[in-house]
Design an enzyme around this catalytic site. Structure first.
Site: not given
Ligand SMILES: NC(=O)C1=CN([C@@H]2O[C@H](COP(=O)(O)OP(=O)(O)OC[C@H]3O[C@@H](n4cnc5c(N)ncnc54)[C@H](O)[C@@H]3O)[C@@H](O)[C@H]2O)C=CC1
Ligand SMILES: O=C(O)/C=C/C=C(\O)C(=O)O
Length: 487
Positions: A179, A255, A289, A391
């Protein structure tokens, strides 16, 4: 042109008939660029069934050599269609072309190649044991695919992060139900075309689109026939997914978020440190991240460093991603912009000095509908300010002076997250010592986001569970079984 994106199940894109459609808007100007079919429970059921059938069929029976060759073919086809992937990811994220061409899309291809080779070169253990009759026994371990893997992806580096999971999952012989984030569905769909073109058997790679709670994401994570779940995203979402995975004792690899510290000593190569911290705070508009939102600078160079970082932040060039003059893109969505701007206001309320930025840039009329914010630097916040502790996931950082190694190690560790850190110094003995003391999964010394895909990657504390990368990915994507042979 508005694209229509539907699920990709059992080797075919599904009909949109009867589907609930939602809009994907460009972060650059707010136009609708795609309509996405949300996959209901029944469609997720079909995707999981297709994935299971492939496990029991051609894919499950495929010799490792052939599987590995197919994944190389996937990587080659991504490279052949490089421009299509760049265009799709730019449309989804609004990030500049150079970020796509130099980082995100090449990593997609590399993620398949590396793991296609890793699986062929990892030994399993063997123990010869004594037995009372003196003839002995031989134990040997075998690795088996875990089964159907649920792959839940974020929006910030969609193709890189999705393929970082798919490469090892498929190399190990699993099948997947993916997804993508509701914000970034395009490259996952394009990858469906690639899989079909190079002959990956039907049902190995399935994509269903939709939201998280009470939608497609939850339908995957609560599905009893999904054997394990890999997720990148917010820590709170990780908690919800872990609860879902507890039912049926399914394994998870997470992660999660970070509030990473950048540490700059007075003896650092000054220009390299400014460049490194600039990239770590502002690449991808701060939506990484691994990014640095807390910067600790040794006192003698604090003002000089602040001014140099400010000058670089003020020199970013806003613009459309396909315009090669652009160096800086928008945030992913208006919702995320509201969140980041909320923190910009909160920083002021908490007593910050705004060194630069803090608001919305004045954009030309055709880009005013985009999710633009200024790169922002603060000083003067207390260590317990929410802006220093939480964050934000935006293009912003707080600078604070420090006086000693012990002090800065304590500051770096004073957070619930523990994903990464970047240390800038010419004293490598000190840097090594600090790397042992800082509670993070990844320490970069005089660098940031320099990735060798064979290395363990993941977070400490609330930044994640498990390590992926090289052989470490096999720990999650395979089950090791022991065979004991009496001789
Ligand atoms: N790489 C990272 O560490 C990331 C951190 N974030 C953080 O998260 C905040 C919110 O961003 P979102 O995209 O809304 O992150 P999120 O963690 O809510 O969503 C990421 C994925 O999980 C899915 N998802 C959400 N709730 C779920 C559930 N209960 N069960 C199954 N799947 C679920 C979403 O549809 C999306 O595909 C950002 O503002 C940021 O702070 C967001 C994206 C990446
Ligand atoms: O280099 C990777 O494998 C992962 C990178 C992770 C990010 O860029 C992120 O989650 O924001």
């Amino acid at each position: 042109m508005t694209r229509l994106i539907t699920s990709f199940i059992d080797g075919e894109f599904q009909s949109p008939d009867g589907a609930r459609l939602f809009d994907k808007r460009s972060p650059v100007d707010g136009r609708v660029i795609a309509r996405i079919a949300e996959a209901p429970q029944a469609e997720v059921d079909r995707a999981v069934q297709a994935a299971r059938a492939a496990l029991l069929g051609d894919w499950g029976r495929m010799p490792m050599e052939k599987r590995s060759a197919l994944l190389h073919a996937v990587a080659d086809e991504i490279t052949r269609r490089f421009d299509d992937f760049v265009e799709a990811e730019m449309a989804d994220t609004g990030q500049p072309a150079h970020v796509m061409t130099q980082v995100f899309i090449p990593r997609g291809a590399a993620n398949f190649k590396v793991f296609a080779d890793v699986v062929k070169n990892v030994p399993t253990e063997s123990f010869r044991m004594d037995t009372p009759d003196g003839r002995g026994a031989l134990n040997y371990a075998i690795r088996k695919p875990k089964g159907v893997i649920g792959v839940i992806c974020p929006w910030n580096a969609p193709f890189l992060l999705m393929t970082w999971k798919l490469g090892p999952a498929l190399a190990c012989g699993n099948t997947v139900v993916v997804k993508p984030s509701e914000e970034t569905p395009l490259t996952a769909a394009l990858l469906g075309e690639v899989m079909a073109k190079v002959g990956v058997p039907r049902g190995v790679y399935n994509v269903v689109n939709g939201f998280g709670p009470k939608s497609t994401g939850e339908f995957i994570t609560t599905h009893p026939k999904v054997d394990a779940i890999t997720f990148t995203g917010e820590t709170r979402t990780g908690t919800a997914i872990m609860k879902a995975a507890a039912e049926g004792m399914r394994d998870v690899s997470f992660e999660l978020g970070g509030k990473n510290a950048g540490i700059v000593f007075a003896d650092a190569d000054f220009d390299a440190a400014v460049d490194g911290i600039f990239r770590s705070a502002f690449l991808n508009t701060g939506q990484v991240c691994l990014g640095t939102e807390r910067v600790y600078v040794e006192r003698p160079i604090f003002e000089h460093f602040r001014d140099a970082l400010k000058a670089k932040a003020e020199a970013v060039r806003y613009g459309r991603p396909e315009d090669h003059h652009s160096t800086y893109g928008p945030l992913i969505s208006q919702e995320h912009r509201d969140k980041v701007l909320g923190y910009y206001q909160r920083a002021v309320d908490e007593g910050a000095t705004v060194v630069t930025g803090g608001g919305v840039p004045d954009m030309p009329a055709e880009l005013k509908g985009g999710c633009w914010v200024q790169p922002t630097i603060w000083t003067g916040l207390k260590d317990d300010a929410s802006v220093v502790r939480e964050e934000i996931f935006g293009p912003c950082c707080h600078l604070r002076p420090f006086d000693s190694e012990d002090e800065v190690v304590a500051l770096a560790n004073d957070n619930v997250y523990g994903l990464s850190t970047t240390i800038w110094t010419q004293n490598l003995t000190r840097a090594h010592r600090m790397a042992e003391r800082i509670e993070v999964g990844i320490t970069w010394i005089n660098s940031w986001f320099l990735r060798d895909l064979r290395t363990p990657f993941g977070g400490s504390k609330q930044s994640g569970i498990g390590r992926e990368g090289g052989v470490h990915s096999l720990e999650f994507y395979t089950e090791t079984r022991n065979v004991c042979v009496k001789l």
